[in-house]
Enzyme design. Structure first.
Site, PDB file in Angstrom:
ATOM      1  N   LEU A  33       0.671  -1.153   0.039  1.00  0.00           N
ATOM      2  CA  LEU A  33       0.005   0.139   0.158  1.00  0.00           C
ATOM      3  C   LEU A  33       0.925   1.314  -0.006  1.00  0.00           C
ATOM      4  O   LEU A  33       1.686   1.243   0.458  1.00  0.00           O
ATOM      5  CB  LEU A  33      -0.728   0.166   1.204  1.00  0.00           C
ATOM      6  CG  LEU A  33      -1.896  -1.299   1.389  1.00  0.00           C
ATOM      7  CD1 LEU A  33      -2.643  -0.871   2.531  1.00  0.00           C
ATOM      8  CD2 LEU A  33      -2.616  -1.563   0.356  1.00  0.00           C
ATOM      9  N   HIS A  34       0.363   2.187  -0.712  1.00  0.00           N
ATOM     10  CA  HIS A  34       0.969   3.558  -0.625  1.00  0.00           C
ATOM     11  C   HIS A  34      -0.169   4.652  -0.502  1.00  0.00           C
ATOM     12  O   HIS A  34      -1.160   4.394  -0.372  1.00  0.00           O
ATOM     13  CB  HIS A  34       1.801   3.831  -1.918  1.00  0.00           C
ATOM     14  CG  HIS A  34       0.802   3.690  -3.229  1.00  0.00           C
ATOM     15  ND1 HIS A  34      -0.088   4.314  -3.609  1.00  0.00           N
ATOM     16  CD2 HIS A  34       1.151   2.615  -4.444  1.00  0.00           C
ATOM     17  CE1 HIS A  34      -0.647   4.090  -4.893  1.00  0.00           C
ATOM     18  NE2 HIS A  34       0.006   2.944  -5.043  1.00  0.00           N
ATOM     19  N   GLY A  36      -1.658   6.485  -2.421  1.00  0.00           N
ATOM     20  CA  GLY A  36      -2.819   6.260  -3.052  1.00  0.00           C
ATOM     21  C   GLY A  36      -3.749   5.503  -2.559  1.00  0.00           C
ATOM     22  O   GLY A  36      -5.119   5.954  -2.599  1.00  0.00           O
ATOM     23  N   HIS A  37      -3.479   4.347  -2.176  1.00  0.00           N
ATOM     24  CA  HIS A  37      -4.503   3.450  -1.499  1.00  0.00           C
ATOM     25  C   HIS A  37      -4.993   4.158  -0.231  1.00  0.00           C
ATOM     26  O   HIS A  37      -6.382   3.888   0.054  1.00  0.00           O
ATOM     27  CB  HIS A  37      -3.701   1.967  -1.158  1.00  0.00           C
ATOM     28  CG  HIS A  37      -3.241   1.344  -2.048  1.00  0.00           C
ATOM     29  ND1 HIS A  37      -1.647   1.148  -2.507  1.00  0.00           N
ATOM     30  CD2 HIS A  37      -3.835   0.650  -3.182  1.00  0.00           C
ATOM     31  CE1 HIS A  37      -1.435   0.344  -3.463  1.00  0.00           C
ATOM     32  NE2 HIS A  37      -2.781   0.090  -4.121  1.00  0.00           N
ATOM     33  N   GLY A 147      -8.615   3.877  -7.761  1.00  0.00           N
ATOM     34  CA  GLY A 147      -7.864   5.065  -8.136  1.00  0.00           C
ATOM     35  C   GLY A 147      -8.092   5.275  -9.752  1.00  0.00           C
ATOM     36  O   GLY A 147      -8.117   4.113 -10.583  1.00  0.00           O
TER      37      GLY A 147
END
Length: 280
Positions: A33-34, A36-37, A147
């Site tokens: 996960l980053h 964005g997530h 996204g």
């Protein structure tokens, strides 16, 4: 927060929460996960009573020579990020739980899976649509969050939901970028420092394209040519797979650029395939 690995147990739990009138938000991921997530998780937290994150690196959406084996995985890291965001449940099934022996049913969104990434990753969107259909049946969400960076994927899922009457609302959330413009992606981890620097030409090209449109240029070929020029200056560029300007609903190339059309690109920087897009 609870981690659940068994699809049957997950489904039973979700159905009982729905019976209690709980609204379920769902963020399907392949993990690593980053930010964005995390932005998707925050949207879900705002709009639902319960937020579920699935973590499953789906083998059937990877082609034979793609990066399934080396796709970054770090469950403990993902788990602690989810805990920080107050996620209620992580659904973390095994391959055997999702695709038991004898599995033979697939979902294909015929037209929208063609073109763009579909031309370079045959079978990819069939794998995506199949796993997402399964996840919808297991998690029973009211709202699901994707996204817009994977724009074609978002359109494929929206079409599948419409065509197959899934009782779920699909929410597309904006691309999240690093401060220097690079679109966030789990695959950015593959980039060396120098390659990462080269990758900045992608977002630079997209921003320039948008500026051209805002200056009144509507010829897609002029815009695409400029985008290719900028990306071609990247030191570690290996290949430009496509630069396309498409209608945001049909994903068909346009003759004249209008507001809400999408410029989408796929590029290899070194051995890493990166995709990005921008809406006009």
């Amino acid at each position: 927060m609870e981690v659940i690995t068994n699809p049957g147990q997950m489904q039973t739990l979700m159905l009982s929460l729905k019976k209690q009138g709980k609204k379920i938000g769902f963020v399907p991921t392949m993990g690593y996960l980053h930010e964005g997530h995390l932005s998707l998780i925050r949207c879900s937290k705002k709009e639902n009573d319960i937020t579920v994150v699935s973590i499953f690196v789906n083998p059937i959406q990877f082609g034979a020579n793609e990066d399934f084996g080396r796709y970054p995985r770090d469950f403990e890291r993902d788990k602690s990020l989810c805990e920080k965001e107050n996620v209620d449940y992580i659904f973390y099934p095994s391959y055997e739980e999702m695709y038991p022996d004898g599995f033979q049913t697939y979902v294909e969104v015929a037209e929208l899976s063609k073109g763009l990434c579909g031309d370079f990753r045959p079978g990819h969107f069939k794998g995506v649509a199949t796993v997402v259909a399964k996840l919808f049946n297991i998690v029973c969400p009211d709202n699901v969050y994707f996204g817009k960076k994977d724009f074609q994927q978002l359109k494929v899922i929206q079409r599948m939901v419409k065509d197959l009457n899934f009782p779920v609302n699909v929410v597309g959330c904006p691309v999240v970028r690093e401060p220097d413009g690079l679109a966030m992606s789990s695959r950015n981890k593959y980039l060396s420092d120098e390659e990462r620097e080269s990758a900045l030409n992608i977002s630079k090209a997209l921003f320039e394209a948008k500026r051209m449109f805002e200056d009144g240029i509507t010829d897609p070929n002029l815009i695409k040519e400029r985008v290719r020029q900028i990306i071609s200056q990247a030191k570690h560029l290996k290949e430009i797979q496509y630069v396309e300007i498409v209608d945001s609903n049909t994903l068909k190339p346009v003759d004249k650029v209008k507001k809400s059309d999408v410029l989408a690109v796929a590029v290899y920087i070194g051995n890493t395939r990166l995709i990005d897009n921008i809406e006009f």
